[in-house]
Write a protein that holds these residues in place. Structure first.
Motif, PDB file in Angstrom:
ATOM      1  N   GLU A 206       0.829  -1.196   0.000  1.00  0.00           N
ATOM      2  CA  GLU A 206       0.000   0.000   0.000  1.00  0.00           C
ATOM      3  C   GLU A 206       0.877   1.266   0.000  1.00  0.00           C
ATOM      4  OE1 GLU A 206       1.652   0.219   3.236  1.00  0.00           O
ATOM      5  OE2 GLU A 206       0.015   1.680   3.293  1.00  0.00           O
ATOM      6  N   LEU A 207       0.237   2.406   0.234  1.00  0.00           N
ATOM      7  CA  LEU A 207       0.910   3.687   0.032  1.00  0.00           C
ATOM      8  C   LEU A 207       2.156   3.852   0.901  1.00  0.00           C
ATOM      9  CD1 LEU A 207       0.926   6.380  -1.369  1.00  0.00           C
ATOM     10  CD2 LEU A 207      -0.672   7.249   0.302  1.00  0.00           C
ATOM     11  N   LEU A 208       2.076   3.444   2.161  1.00  0.00           N
ATOM     12  CA  LEU A 208       3.229   3.599   3.056  1.00  0.00           C
ATOM     13  C   LEU A 208       4.403   2.752   2.562  1.00  0.00           C
ATOM     14  CD1 LEU A 208       4.382   4.742   5.644  1.00  0.00           C
ATOM     15  CD2 LEU A 208       3.320   2.881   6.891  1.00  0.00           C
ATOM     16  N   GLN A 209       4.071   1.534   2.124  1.00  0.00           N
ATOM     17  CA  GLN A 209       5.102   0.652   1.579  1.00  0.00           C
ATOM     18  C   GLN A 209       5.719   1.276   0.327  1.00  0.00           C
ATOM     19  OE1 GLN A 209       6.006  -2.203   3.141  1.00  0.00           O
ATOM     20  NE2 GLN A 209       7.699  -2.203   1.690  1.00  0.00           N
ATOM     21  N   ALA A 210       4.837   1.876  -0.506  1.00  0.00           N
ATOM     22  CA  ALA A 210       5.324   2.528  -1.725  1.00  0.00           C
ATOM     23  C   ALA A 210       6.289   3.652  -1.380  1.00  0.00           C
ATOM     24  CB  ALA A 210       4.138   3.055  -2.536  1.00  0.00           C
ATOM     25  N   ALA A 211       5.944   4.419  -0.316  1.00  0.00           N
ATOM     26  CA  ALA A 211       6.828   5.515   0.083  1.00  0.00           C
ATOM     27  C   ALA A 211       8.170   4.972   0.546  1.00  0.00           C
ATOM     28  CB  ALA A 211       6.160   6.323   1.199  1.00  0.00           C
ATOM     29  N   LYS A 212       8.113   3.848   1.273  1.00  0.00           N
ATOM     30  CA  LYS A 212       9.354   3.222   1.736  1.00  0.00           C
ATOM     31  C   LYS A 212      10.198   2.807   0.527  1.00  0.00           C
ATOM     32  CE  LYS A 212       9.210   0.565   5.530  1.00  0.00           C
ATOM     33  NZ  LYS A 212       8.751  -0.605   6.287  1.00  0.00           N
ATOM     34  N   ASP A 213       9.556   2.256  -0.495  1.00  0.00           N
ATOM     35  CA  ASP A 213      10.280   1.830  -1.695  1.00  0.00           C
ATOM     36  C   ASP A 213      10.908   3.018  -2.426  1.00  0.00           C
ATOM     37  OD1 ASP A 213       9.526  -0.679  -1.038  1.00  0.00           O
ATOM     38  OD2 ASP A 213       7.874  -0.806  -2.476  1.00  0.00           O
TER      39      ASP A 213
ATOM     40  N   GLY B 173      11.841   5.747  -1.003  1.00  0.00           N
ATOM     41  CA  GLY B 173      12.965   6.148  -0.176  1.00  0.00           C
ATOM     42  C   GLY B 173      14.185   5.283  -0.422  1.00  0.00           C
ATOM     43  N   THR B 174      13.955   3.987  -0.595  1.00  0.00           N
ATOM     44  CA  THR B 174      15.072   3.080  -0.844  1.00  0.00           C
ATOM     45  C   THR B 174      15.665   3.308  -2.231  1.00  0.00           C
ATOM     46  OG1 THR B 174      13.759   1.507   0.407  1.00  0.00           O
ATOM     47  CG2 THR B 174      15.762   0.670  -0.602  1.00  0.00           C
ATOM     48  N   ALA B 175      14.781   3.488  -3.217  1.00  0.00           N
ATOM     49  CA  ALA B 175      15.254   3.587  -4.597  1.00  0.00           C
ATOM     50  C   ALA B 175      16.001   4.891  -4.852  1.00  0.00           C
ATOM     51  CB  ALA B 175      14.070   3.458  -5.553  1.00  0.00           C
ATOM     52  N   TYR B 176      15.529   5.994  -4.261  1.00  0.00           N
ATOM     53  CA  TYR B 176      16.120   7.293  -4.566  1.00  0.00           C
ATOM     54  C   TYR B 176      16.928   7.854  -3.401  1.00  0.00           C
ATOM     55  CZ  TYR B 176      12.993   7.221  -8.564  1.00  0.00           C
ATOM     56  OH  TYR B 176      12.356   6.873  -9.716  1.00  0.00           O
ATOM     57  N   GLY B 177      17.020   7.101  -2.309  1.00  0.00           N
ATOM     58  CA  GLY B 177      17.769   7.573  -1.153  1.00  0.00           C
ATOM     59  C   GLY B 177      17.193   8.830  -0.533  1.00  0.00           C
ATOM     60  N   ASN B 178      15.880   8.963  -0.550  1.00  0.00           N
ATOM     61  CA  ASN B 178      15.265  10.151   0.055  1.00  0.00           C
ATOM     62  C   ASN B 178      14.108   9.737   0.956  1.00  0.00           C
ATOM     63  OD1 ASN B 178      13.585   9.301  -1.954  1.00  0.00           O
ATOM     64  ND2 ASN B 178      13.128  11.342  -2.729  1.00  0.00           N
ATOM     65  N   VAL B 179      14.438   9.003   2.009  1.00  0.00           N
ATOM     66  CA  VAL B 179      13.419   8.438   2.891  1.00  0.00           C
ATOM     67  C   VAL B 179      12.512   9.526   3.468  1.00  0.00           C
ATOM     68  CG1 VAL B 179      13.077   7.197   5.058  1.00  0.00           C
ATOM     69  CG2 VAL B 179      14.841   6.460   3.478  1.00  0.00           C
ATOM     70  N   ILE B 180      13.137  10.585   3.993  1.00  0.00           N
ATOM     71  CA  ILE B 180      12.336  11.598   4.694  1.00  0.00           C
ATOM     72  C   ILE B 180      11.368  12.318   3.752  1.00  0.00           C
ATOM     73  CG2 ILE B 180      12.524  13.808   5.897  1.00  0.00           C
ATOM     74  CD1 ILE B 180      14.724  12.622   7.542  1.00  0.00           C
ATOM     75  N   PRO B 181      11.848  12.834   2.598  1.00  0.00           N
ATOM     76  CA  PRO B 181      10.886  13.452   1.693  1.00  0.00           C
ATOM     77  C   PRO B 181       9.779  12.498   1.253  1.00  0.00           C
ATOM     78  CG  PRO B 181      13.113  14.002   1.040  1.00  0.00           C
ATOM     79  CD  PRO B 181      13.230  12.995   2.123  1.00  0.00           C
TER      80      PRO B 181
END
Lengths: 308, 225
Positions: free
Chosen positions: A223-230, A232-240
């Motif tokens: 879901e959306l939170l998991q997508a945000a985590k992904d 963050g991992t892919a682009y190295g921008n977890v916080i944004p």
């Protein structure tokens, strides 16, 4: 706001000076907080423009966020439909004149209301995944939907019950006196009115479901939170990425809360909302914003469970 | 099944659940009270700040808040709540951040519960207090706040129950509380209904007395109107 009228008088010159001081303090507080956040982000190198601008590229949305959002909405939509059916069934069960049906419904509703949603999700997911009931792609969705349905269905059952109890007793008396059976009275006269009155609380429940669907991330539901985590991992921008996900959740839920408030105002204009004074004592505009339900005899825990 | 439970520290896990609940409840009460004062203050900017906090936090999933505390604040921004050199620093940090996140989240609901308590006090009460000559402080202390607190008992009880159940979310950031232990057991052993039922029962036992206590309190202390 009535709170202002109850607590404070119209300010005189001295009070106005004091208010001015507090205004300055308030602005200072906000500025200091904001400054601390920015300073901390800067110190850890989180303010690199590229970290934030990448969120506006198409790939982030088409690859991650939009599929995640669709999955969130899918889980929430399925859950609210099933929860409504579950809630109607068991709400009617709790109002039944048949003792055993009433007790069984009561136990089921009370049980699922006091068990944490996440505990159910872990368990159902393990059962589904172990037996592969729904196929590898759908086990997690099924677990999310089932857990959300059982919990929110029980809350809705409580809403149905207290909604019917909140109706004037003349309604059921009129039904019985024209020769309807108690069951017919419930279905034809009491339930339609109770359902209309609980519409705002239902929309409010949708907010709860939407927020809780984020728990699915714990059982690998994409879901959306998991997508945000992904992201963050892919682009190295977890916080944004997380802040963006939070913003999306907030916007949707804020919109839904406003819809609920509007429905409620409209109903009370038509004189079909919760009766005046019914919601003052225990619940009313309590824990979930302006979503006072028709919960007249609401005791603790009988409210549409707030913080979930 | 009992031999399975013997291998794991079930009571210890529930003890962690209780600790999380108690500490974050205290935190939520403190922050929530400050927020409630801000939200009813006669100063516009304080009201706005309070409302902004409540609307933001209330509409964000708790899961997101806790994951952000752990991943964002702890690992990326390096905001340590323990001594980084201590051997249990990672575990302790996650526990403390879970408490902070839970407290921050539920503070918004505590604030709304308190505010709704203030809203149950009819305007006539304040007018009556002032017209018999009480000062602002006296009327607040003797007339309005006592009624407001009584009015907010029931919603506060609901928040406490929800908080107890919401501590399970801390398992997502690796805090070893009850739901995390259940996950471990059913993954290692078997997903038997019995194991689930025992943990579910644990939460019923934790929340039921709170519900009964707060309901009877709110009935007993209810303001007759």
């Amino acid at each position: 706001m009535s709170a202002q009228n109850v607590l404070f008088d119209a300010p005189g010159p001295k009070a106005r000076r004091r208010h001015a001081i507090f205004t300055v303090i308030g602005f200072a507080l906000a500025a200091v907080t904001l400054g601390l956040v920015v300073w901390k982000l800067q110190a850890q190198g989180q303010l690199e423009p590229s970290m934030w601008t990448v969120l506006f590229t198409a790939d982030v949305w088409t690859q991650y966020l939009i599929p995640g959002l669709i999955n969130t909405i899918k889980a929430a939509a399925l859950s609210i439909v099933f929860a409504l059916a579950f809630g109607l069934l068991f709400g009617m069960g709790r109002l039944s004149h048949n003792g055993p049906i009433r007790w069984v419904s009561g136990i089921v509703v009370e049980f699922f209301r006091s068990v944490p949603v996440l505990l159910m999700m872990y368990f159902f997911f393990q059962v589904f995944a172990f037996n592969n009931y729904f196929g590898t792609d759908y086990n997690s969705l099924a677990a999310v939907v089932l857990a959300l349905t059982l919990y929110n269905g029980s809350v809705i059952a409580e809403l149905v019950r207290s909604g019917v109890h909140g109706l004037p007793s003349g309604q059921s008396e009129a039904g019985l006196s024209i020769g309807l059976t108690p069951g017919q009275t419930l279905r034809a006269i009491q339930l339609p009115q109770a359902l209309t009155a609980m519409l705002p609380a239902l929309v409010g429940q949708l907010v709860v479901i939407l927020k809780d669907s984020a728990l699915g991330t714990a059982i690998t539901y994409p879901e959306l939170l998991q997508a945000a985590k992904d992201v963050g991992t892919a682009y190295g921008n977890v916080i944004p990425a997380y802040l963006l996900a939070a913003l999306i959740f907030i916007l949707i839920n804020y919109g839904l809360t406003n819809v609920a408030g509007r429905v409620e105002r409209r109903l009370s204009r038509r004189g079909r909302g919760p009766r005046k004074g019914a919601a003052t004592a225990a619940v009313g505009t309590t824990v979930d914003g302006s979503l006072g339900g028709p919960l007249e005899d609401a005791a603790v825990g009988e409210t549409p469970d707030p913080a979930r | 099944m009992l031999d399975i439970l013997d291998k794991y520290d079930v009571l210890g896990a529930f003890w962690m659940t209780i600790k999380l609940t108690v500490f974050s409840a205290i935190g939520a009460l403190v922050i929530g009270t400050i927020l409630a004062v801000m939200r009813v203050a006669p100063v516009a900017i304080l009201r706005r700040l309070g409302a902004f906090y409540v609307n933001t936090v209330r509409n964000t999933p708790l899961t997101l808040i806790l994951v952000f505390c752990s991943l964002g604040l702890l690992y990326i921004l390096q905001v340590n709540l323990t001594d980084p050199k201590s051997p249990t620093s990672i575990v302790d940090n996650n526990i403390r951040w879970a408490i902070v996140g839970l407290a921050a989240y539920h503070a918004a609901f505590v604030c709304e519960a308190l505010r709704s308590g203030v809203n149950t006090v009819p305007l006539g009460q304040a007018e009556a207090a002032r017209s018999i000559g009480l000062t602002f402080t006296q009327s607040l202390r003797e007339v309005i706040l006592p009624q407001a607190f009584r009015g907010s008992i029931a919603p506060l009880g609901s928040v406490l129950i929800a908080l107890t159940k919401n501590t399970t979310v801390a398992s997502i950031i690796g805090v070893a509380e009850a739901s995390g232990l259940m996950k471990e057991i059913i993954e290692n052993e078997t997903a038997s209904f019995g194991v689930f039922f025992i943990f579910a029962l644990g939460f019923v036992i934790l929340t039921l007395p709170v519900g009964i206590l707060f309901t009877s309190l709110s009935r007993r202390l209810a303001v007759k109107r």
